[in-house]
Design a protein around this motif. Sequence first.
Motif, PDB file in Angstrom:
ATOM      1  N   ALA A  44      44.500 -40.271 -53.888  1.00 37.33           N
ATOM      2  CA  ALA A  44      45.110 -40.769 -55.128  1.00 37.33           C
ATOM      3  C   ALA A  44      45.071 -42.291 -55.207  1.00 37.33           C
ATOM      4  CB  ALA A  44      46.556 -40.283 -55.224  1.00 37.33           C
ATOM      5  N   GLY A  45      44.986 -42.950 -54.035  1.00 32.48           N
ATOM      6  CA  GLY A  45      44.928 -44.415 -54.039  1.00 32.48           C
ATOM      7  C   GLY A  45      46.090 -45.081 -53.324  1.00 32.48           C
ATOM      8  N   LYS A  46      46.877 -44.299 -52.566  1.00 35.12           N
ATOM      9  CA  LYS A  46      48.064 -44.849 -51.892  1.00 35.12           C
ATOM     10  C   LYS A  46      47.676 -45.937 -50.879  1.00 35.12           C
ATOM     11  CE  LYS A  46      49.264 -40.751 -50.308  1.00 35.12           C
ATOM     12  NZ  LYS A  46      48.105 -39.995 -50.854  1.00 35.12           N
ATOM     13  N   THR A  47      46.745 -45.601 -49.975  1.00 32.46           N
ATOM     14  CA  THR A  47      46.328 -46.582 -48.965  1.00 32.46           C
ATOM     15  C   THR A  47      45.681 -47.790 -49.641  1.00 32.46           C
ATOM     16  OG1 THR A  47      46.046 -44.890 -47.280  1.00 32.46           O
ATOM     17  CG2 THR A  47      44.812 -46.931 -46.957  1.00 32.46           C
ATOM     18  N   THR A  48      44.930 -47.554 -50.680  1.00 31.91           N
ATOM     19  CA  THR A  48      44.286 -48.670 -51.385  1.00 31.91           C
ATOM     20  C   THR A  48      45.337 -49.611 -51.973  1.00 31.91           C
ATOM     21  OG1 THR A  48      42.379 -47.259 -51.860  1.00 31.91           O
ATOM     22  CG2 THR A  48      42.628 -49.257 -53.208  1.00 31.91           C
ATOM     23  N   LEU A  49      46.433 -49.039 -52.480  1.00 31.70           N
ATOM     24  CA  LEU A  49      47.504 -49.875 -53.029  1.00 31.70           C
ATOM     25  C   LEU A  49      48.127 -50.748 -51.930  1.00 31.70           C
ATOM     26  CD1 LEU A  49      49.479 -49.968 -55.765  1.00 31.70           C
ATOM     27  CD2 LEU A  49      51.048 -48.989 -54.140  1.00 31.70           C
ATOM     28  N   LEU A  50      48.402 -50.148 -50.768  1.00 25.46           N
ATOM     29  CA  LEU A  50      48.998 -50.923 -49.673  1.00 25.46           C
ATOM     30  C   LEU A  50      47.999 -51.968 -49.171  1.00 25.46           C
ATOM     31  CD1 LEU A  50      50.867 -48.206 -47.569  1.00 25.46           C
ATOM     32  CD2 LEU A  50      51.514 -49.259 -49.724  1.00 25.46           C
ATOM     33  N   ASN A  51      46.739 -51.567 -49.051  1.00 24.60           N
ATOM     34  CA  ASN A  51      45.724 -52.517 -48.582  1.00 24.60           C
ATOM     35  C   ASN A  51      45.488 -53.644 -49.587  1.00 24.60           C
ATOM     36  OD1 ASN A  51      45.477 -51.111 -46.216  1.00 24.60           O
ATOM     37  ND2 ASN A  51      43.539 -50.128 -46.730  1.00 24.60           N
ATOM     38  N   ALA A  52      45.687 -53.354 -50.855  1.00 28.20           N
ATOM     39  CA  ALA A  52      45.560 -54.405 -51.879  1.00 28.20           C
ATOM     40  C   ALA A  52      46.644 -55.462 -51.650  1.00 28.20           C
ATOM     41  CB  ALA A  52      45.680 -53.806 -53.278  1.00 28.20           C
ATOM     42  N   LEU A  53      47.868 -55.003 -51.346  1.00 29.16           N
ATOM     43  CA  LEU A  53      48.972 -55.937 -51.113  1.00 29.16           C
ATOM     44  C   LEU A  53      48.645 -56.889 -49.971  1.00 29.16           C
ATOM     45  CD1 LEU A  53      51.891 -56.964 -51.409  1.00 29.16           C
ATOM     46  CD2 LEU A  53      52.650 -54.971 -50.095  1.00 29.16           C
ATOM     47  N   PHE A  54      47.980 -56.375 -48.932  1.00 30.38           N
ATOM     48  CA  PHE A  54      47.658 -57.199 -47.757  1.00 30.38           C
ATOM     49  C   PHE A  54      46.239 -57.774 -47.823  1.00 30.38           C
ATOM     50  CE2 PHE A  54      51.293 -54.854 -46.271  1.00 30.38           C
ATOM     51  CZ  PHE A  54      51.920 -55.723 -45.389  1.00 30.38           C
ATOM     52  N   ASN A  55      45.561 -57.573 -48.941  1.00 28.49           N
ATOM     53  CA  ASN A  55      44.164 -58.000 -49.085  1.00 28.49           C
ATOM     54  C   ASN A  55      43.322 -57.537 -47.898  1.00 28.49           C
ATOM     55  OD1 ASN A  55      41.912 -59.133 -50.245  1.00 28.49           O
ATOM     56  ND2 ASN A  55      42.336 -61.212 -49.524  1.00 28.49           N
ATOM     57  N   GLY A  57      40.603 -55.370 -47.618  1.00 30.06           N
ATOM     58  CA  GLY A  57      39.395 -54.607 -47.897  1.00 30.06           C
ATOM     59  C   GLY A  57      39.011 -54.409 -49.339  1.00 30.06           C
ATOM     60  N   PRO A  58      39.884 -53.796 -50.172  1.00 33.75           N
ATOM     61  CA  PRO A  58      39.415 -53.490 -51.519  1.00 33.75           C
ATOM     62  C   PRO A  58      39.130 -54.748 -52.351  1.00 33.75           C
ATOM     63  CG  PRO A  58      41.729 -52.838 -51.259  1.00 33.75           C
ATOM     64  CD  PRO A  58      41.238 -53.270 -49.918  1.00 33.75           C
ATOM     65  N   GLU A  59      38.171 -54.628 -53.255  1.00 34.13           N
ATOM     66  CA  GLU A  59      37.918 -55.712 -54.216  1.00 34.13           C
ATOM     67  C   GLU A  59      39.048 -55.672 -55.231  1.00 34.13           C
ATOM     68  OE1 GLU A  59      34.387 -53.866 -55.506  1.00 34.13           O
ATOM     69  OE2 GLU A  59      33.493 -54.110 -53.511  1.00 34.13           O
ATOM     70  N   LEU A  60      39.599 -56.851 -55.538  1.00 37.55           N
ATOM     71  CA  LEU A  60      40.813 -56.903 -56.355  1.00 37.55           C
ATOM     72  C   LEU A  60      40.605 -57.676 -57.643  1.00 37.55           C
ATOM     73  CD1 LEU A  60      43.337 -57.855 -53.519  1.00 37.55           C
ATOM     74  CD2 LEU A  60      42.964 -55.606 -54.534  1.00 37.55           C
ATOM     75  N   SER A  61      41.307 -57.217 -58.692  1.00 32.62           N
ATOM     76  CA  SER A  61      41.479 -58.077 -59.865  1.00 32.62           C
ATOM     77  C   SER A  61      42.925 -57.947 -60.316  1.00 32.62           C
ATOM     78  CB  SER A  61      40.509 -57.681 -60.976  1.00 32.62           C
ATOM     79  OG  SER A  61      40.861 -56.418 -61.475  1.00 32.62           O
ATOM     80  N   GLY A  62      43.358 -58.831 -61.169  1.00 34.57           N
ATOM     81  CA  GLY A  62      44.774 -58.866 -61.556  1.00 34.57           C
ATOM     82  C   GLY A  62      45.498 -59.859 -60.674  1.00 34.57           C
ATOM     83  N   ARG A  63      46.838 -59.721 -60.611  1.00 30.30           N
ATOM     84  CA  ARG A  63      47.612 -60.727 -59.910  1.00 30.30           C
ATOM     85  C   ARG A  63      48.684 -60.079 -59.052  1.00 30.30           C
ATOM     86  NH1 ARG A  63      49.600 -66.266 -61.423  1.00 30.30           N
ATOM     87  NH2 ARG A  63      51.855 -66.217 -61.141  1.00 30.30           N
ATOM     88  N   ILE A  64      48.738 -60.497 -57.795  1.00 34.53           N
ATOM     89  CA  ILE A  64      49.765 -60.015 -56.868  1.00 34.53           C
ATOM     90  C   ILE A  64      50.615 -61.202 -56.452  1.00 34.53           C
ATOM     91  CG2 ILE A  64      50.220 -58.922 -54.639  1.00 34.53           C
ATOM     92  CD1 ILE A  64      47.474 -57.539 -54.908  1.00 34.53           C
ATOM     93  N   THR A  65      51.935 -61.060 -56.623  1.00 33.36           N
ATOM     94  CA  THR A  65      52.860 -62.132 -56.257  1.00 33.36           C
ATOM     95  C   THR A  65      53.791 -61.634 -55.166  1.00 33.36           C
ATOM     96  OG1 THR A  65      52.818 -62.700 -58.604  1.00 33.36           O
ATOM     97  CG2 THR A  65      54.447 -63.829 -57.268  1.00 33.36           C
ATOM     98  N   VAL A  66      53.956 -62.430 -54.111  1.00 33.71           N
ATOM     99  CA  VAL A  66      54.910 -62.108 -53.046  1.00 33.71           C
ATOM    100  C   VAL A  66      55.876 -63.281 -52.932  1.00 33.71           C
ATOM    101  CG1 VAL A  66      55.233 -61.655 -50.583  1.00 33.71           C
ATOM    102  CG2 VAL A  66      53.260 -60.677 -51.763  1.00 33.71           C
ATOM    103  N   LYS A  67      57.171 -63.017 -53.129  1.00 36.56           N
ATOM    104  CA  LYS A  67      58.205 -64.051 -53.058  1.00 36.56           C
ATOM    105  C   LYS A  67      57.827 -65.287 -53.875  1.00 36.56           C
ATOM    106  CE  LYS A  67      59.840 -62.407 -48.634  1.00 36.56           C
ATOM    107  NZ  LYS A  67      60.014 -62.628 -47.206  1.00 36.56           N
ATOM    108  N   GLY A  68      57.320 -65.030 -55.059  1.00 39.09           N
ATOM    109  CA  GLY A  68      57.018 -66.129 -55.962  1.00 39.09           C
ATOM    110  C   GLY A  68      55.670 -66.796 -55.728  1.00 39.09           C
ATOM    111  N   VAL A  71      49.470 -64.476 -54.325  1.00 44.63           N
ATOM    112  CA  VAL A  71      48.758 -64.281 -53.060  1.00 44.63           C
ATOM    113  C   VAL A  71      47.411 -63.576 -53.200  1.00 44.63           C
ATOM    114  CG1 VAL A  71      50.948 -64.175 -51.795  1.00 44.63           C
ATOM    115  CG2 VAL A  71      49.830 -62.047 -52.503  1.00 44.63           C
ATOM    116  N   THR A  72      47.023 -63.252 -54.433  1.00 42.72           N
ATOM    117  CA  THR A  72      45.768 -62.527 -54.615  1.00 42.72           C
ATOM    118  C   THR A  72      44.649 -63.284 -53.897  1.00 42.72           C
ATOM    119  OG1 THR A  72      46.651 -62.345 -56.847  1.00 42.72           O
ATOM    120  CG2 THR A  72      44.581 -61.184 -56.420  1.00 42.72           C
ATOM    121  N   ASN A  73      43.943 -62.572 -53.030  1.00 40.79           N
ATOM    122  CA  ASN A  73      42.814 -63.120 -52.264  1.00 40.79           C
ATOM    123  C   ASN A  73      43.216 -64.089 -51.145  1.00 40.79           C
ATOM    124  OD1 ASN A  73      40.857 -61.601 -53.672  1.00 40.79           O
ATOM    125  ND2 ASN A  73      41.054 -63.033 -55.392  1.00 40.79           N
ATOM    126  N   TRP A  74      44.509 -64.207 -50.859  1.00 41.34           N
ATOM    127  CA  TRP A  74      44.899 -64.911 -49.635  1.00 41.34           C
ATOM    128  C   TRP A  74      44.416 -64.100 -48.435  1.00 41.34           C
ATOM    129  CZ3 TRP A  74      50.571 -67.037 -49.069  1.00 41.34           C
ATOM    130  CH2 TRP A  74      50.800 -68.027 -50.041  1.00 41.34           C
TER     131      TRP A  74
END
Length: 247
Positions: A44-55, A57-68, A71-74
């Motif tokens: 369904a994409g559960k691991t991909t979602l967690l891996n997206a948060l930690f960058n 492996g998956p190719e990402l678009s959009g925006r991920i913010t951690v504590k303000g 962090v996308t692509n950090w």
Amino acid sequence: MSNTDQLVRFESVSAGYGGVTVLDRIDLSLARGEVLAVLGRNGAGKTTLLNALFNLGPELSGRITVKGESVTNWPTHRIARLGLALVPQGRGVFHTLAVHESLRLATLARKPAGRSVSPSASPWTLDRVYREFPRLHERRLASSGALSGGERQMLALARALLTQADTIVLDEPSEGLAPLAVEEVLVHHVSRLAAEGLTVVLAEQNVAMALRVATRALVLSAGRMVFDGTPAALAADHALHQEHLGV
Ligand SMILES: Nc1ncnc2c1ncn2[C@@H]1O[C@H](COP(=O)(O)OP(=O)(O)OP(=O)(O)O)[C@@H](O)[C@H]1O
Ligand SMILES: [Mg+2]
């Protein structure tokens, strides 16, 4: 929700591999102290979602913010330093190390003093870990590879805590565990840690267990978010269960 309560935010995050989209425009936010269950069938994409948060492996678009911080692509280690720890699917412990050595290594890897993520909480030390997980103390001289599935999961969780993270992300922690071990490791320890203020994200196929410890649940289906709400609302939605969670 104030900005300081908001730990993680996804804004229209898509993720995929080799040009194939696996997660499609996910919006979510995680507040301090929540226990968020990420549910959905195989693939369904559960691991991909967690891996997206930690960058991771998956190719990402959009925006991920951690504590303000955006962090996308950090790099992963920099994201982790904001106070996030991942226990990957399959638990990732070094099989040849004794339990005690494995834990000691985790204490060496933690953030230097003075950069504590949650200064109010007391830090995790080996002593505190052994008090929280007496089984690990009993097994401290055993090699990690000789542990039962439940003990190995406790070791992985303890190692994550020793990084002094305030947010622990667990990918299918109940996978392959006997029901009693699921009860001990997940329901008992995760509930206790959450009660002490730890934020937890839990990807799970064991819906019943996840809903017992979660304060909020998401359901993914073929990479789309089809539910975001309380465990009680999800438990009552039989049609959604049937369509997106049933086997
Ligand atoms: N590294 C990868 N390269 C290519 N495709 C991948 C990769 N990882 C996952 N996928 C694909 O992405 C989709 C989602 O996989 P993902 O591992 O996120 O699902 P999941 O919900 O964690 O499943 P499970 O419950 O089986 O762990 C699947 O179709 C999978 O085949
Ligand atoms: Mg998975």
